[in-house]
Design a protein around this motif. Structure first.
Motif, PDB file in Angstrom:
ATOM      1  N   GLU A  65       0.885  -1.175   0.127  1.00 55.42           N
ATOM      2  CA  GLU A  65       0.151  -0.088  -0.146  1.00 55.42           C
ATOM      3  C   GLU A  65       0.910   1.031  -0.094  1.00 55.42           C
ATOM      4  N   ALA A  66       1.960   1.133   0.773  1.00 56.67           N
ATOM      5  CA  ALA A  66       2.942   2.461   0.874  1.00 56.67           C
ATOM      6  C   ALA A  66       3.619   2.762  -0.497  1.00 56.67           C
ATOM      7  N   VAL A  84      14.808  -0.678   2.723  1.00 56.62           N
ATOM      8  CA  VAL A  84      13.415  -0.027   2.155  1.00 56.62           C
ATOM      9  C   VAL A  84      13.149  -1.006   0.988  1.00 56.62           C
ATOM     10  N   ASN A  85      14.324  -0.791   0.093  1.00 56.48           N
ATOM     11  CA  ASN A  85      14.244  -1.425  -1.307  1.00 56.48           C
ATOM     12  C   ASN A  85      13.959  -2.993  -1.056  1.00 56.48           C
ATOM     13  N   GLN A  86      14.723  -3.625  -0.161  1.00 56.92           N
ATOM     14  CA  GLN A  86      14.087  -5.201  -0.003  1.00 56.92           C
ATOM     15  C   GLN A  86      12.647  -5.291   0.620  1.00 56.92           C
ATOM     16  N   ALA A  87      12.277  -4.448   1.406  1.00 59.44           N
ATOM     17  CA  ALA A  87      11.008  -4.594   2.017  1.00 59.44           C
ATOM     18  C   ALA A  87      10.265  -4.465   0.884  1.00 59.44           C
ATOM     19  N   PHE A  88      10.184  -3.355   0.131  1.00 58.87           N
ATOM     20  CA  PHE A  88       9.428  -3.247  -1.142  1.00 58.87           C
ATOM     21  C   PHE A  88       9.457  -4.571  -1.996  1.00 58.87           C
ATOM     22  N   ALA A  89      10.684  -5.042  -2.296  1.00 60.51           N
ATOM     23  CA  ALA A  89      10.850  -6.151  -3.287  1.00 60.51           C
ATOM     24  C   ALA A  89       9.994  -7.387  -2.581  1.00 60.51           C
ATOM     25  N   THR A  90      10.062  -7.624  -1.307  1.00 57.63           N
ATOM     26  CA  THR A  90       9.450  -8.654  -0.546  1.00 57.63           C
ATOM     27  C   THR A  90       7.806  -8.717  -0.726  1.00 57.63           C
ATOM     28  N   ALA A  91       7.508  -7.288  -0.899  1.00 59.26           N
ATOM     29  CA  ALA A  91       5.985  -7.178  -0.799  1.00 59.26           C
ATOM     30  C   ALA A  91       5.661  -7.021  -2.358  1.00 59.26           C
ATOM     31  N   GLY A  92       6.554  -7.368  -3.403  1.00 59.84           N
ATOM     32  CA  GLY A  92       6.152  -7.541  -4.765  1.00 59.84           C
ATOM     33  C   GLY A  92       6.008  -6.158  -5.244  1.00 59.84           C
ATOM     34  N   VAL A  93       6.810  -5.097  -4.893  1.00 60.20           N
ATOM     35  CA  VAL A  93       6.661  -3.789  -5.431  1.00 60.20           C
ATOM     36  C   VAL A  93       7.893  -3.435  -5.977  1.00 60.20           C
ATOM     37  N   LYS A  94       8.098  -2.543  -7.032  1.00 59.77           N
ATOM     38  CA  LYS A  94       9.290  -2.067  -7.635  1.00 59.77           C
ATOM     39  C   LYS A  94       9.105  -0.574  -7.428  1.00 59.77           C
ATOM     40  N   LYS A  95       9.755  -0.021  -6.600  1.00 54.66           N
ATOM     41  CA  LYS A  95       9.292   1.374  -6.128  1.00 54.66           C
ATOM     42  C   LYS A  95      10.562   2.517  -6.642  1.00 54.66           C
TER      43      LYS A  95
END
Length: 187
Positions: A65-66, A84-95
């Protein structure tokens, strides 16, 4: 100062002590001792819908969501950005960030004065309690926690200043204070 700069300063003895991500130290670094301080939790920070007297604490939000919001993020050489990048990757988000900075204060100010949000550690969010226009939401799914500690050379004869610093870093009262102001924040 980046984690690499901190470690290099400790190794070259241009720094006596540093506070940082203990998981980012090179494995079996040359004689560096670690003194655990607290566990960092992460928050999504945005402008509050309605300003209150102090920083508001909202319900948890997922990393996915973030990732749907424009974010001010630290630059790539900062270890926090790697987390932060690893957390987004784990959540399936390329930010991709809307704004990048190497200054922690800019993360907060970009939210106060801009049309973006940010991801911040609890210790920084705790310092923003006076910003009535902000709201912080604990980040979940994944639940990311990072060890923070003091690092210093492990020699037998520390300077008196370093010795006093290490004594404070191990003091139970100090460690309790750290835990209150860095972890999961209460409204």
């Amino acid at each position: 100062m980046s984690s690499n700069e901190l470690e290099a300063g400790l190794e070259s003895l241009t720094l006596d002590i540093g506070l940082g991500y203990t998981d980012s130290l090179r494995a079996n670094g040359p004689g560096l001792q670690q003194i655990p301080q607290y566990t960092e939790h992460y928050f999504f920070v945005r402008r509050a819908a309605t300003p209150d007297d102090f920083l508001q604490i909202g319900p948890p939000i997922t990393w996915a969501e973030a990732g749907r919001h424009p974010l001010c993020m630290l630059t790539r050489e900062m270890h926090n950005r790697t987390i932060v990048n690893q957390a987004f990757a784990t959540a399936g988000v390329k930010k991709r960030p809307a704004l990048e900075t190497n200054l922690i204060l800019t993360l907060a100010l970009s939210v106060v004065d801009g049309n973006m949000c940010s991801i911040m550690p609890g210790a920084l969010v705790g310092a923003l309690r006076g910003y009535r226009e902000l709201e912080a939401l604990a980040l979940v799914e994944p639940d990311i926690r990072t060890a923070i500690g003091f690092m210093a050379q492990g020699g037998d004869r520390p300077s008196r200043t370093l010795e006093a610093s290490l004594e404070l870093a191990r003091d139970p009262t100090w460690l309790g204070h750290c835990a209150i102001h860095s972890g999961l924040l209460c409204a």
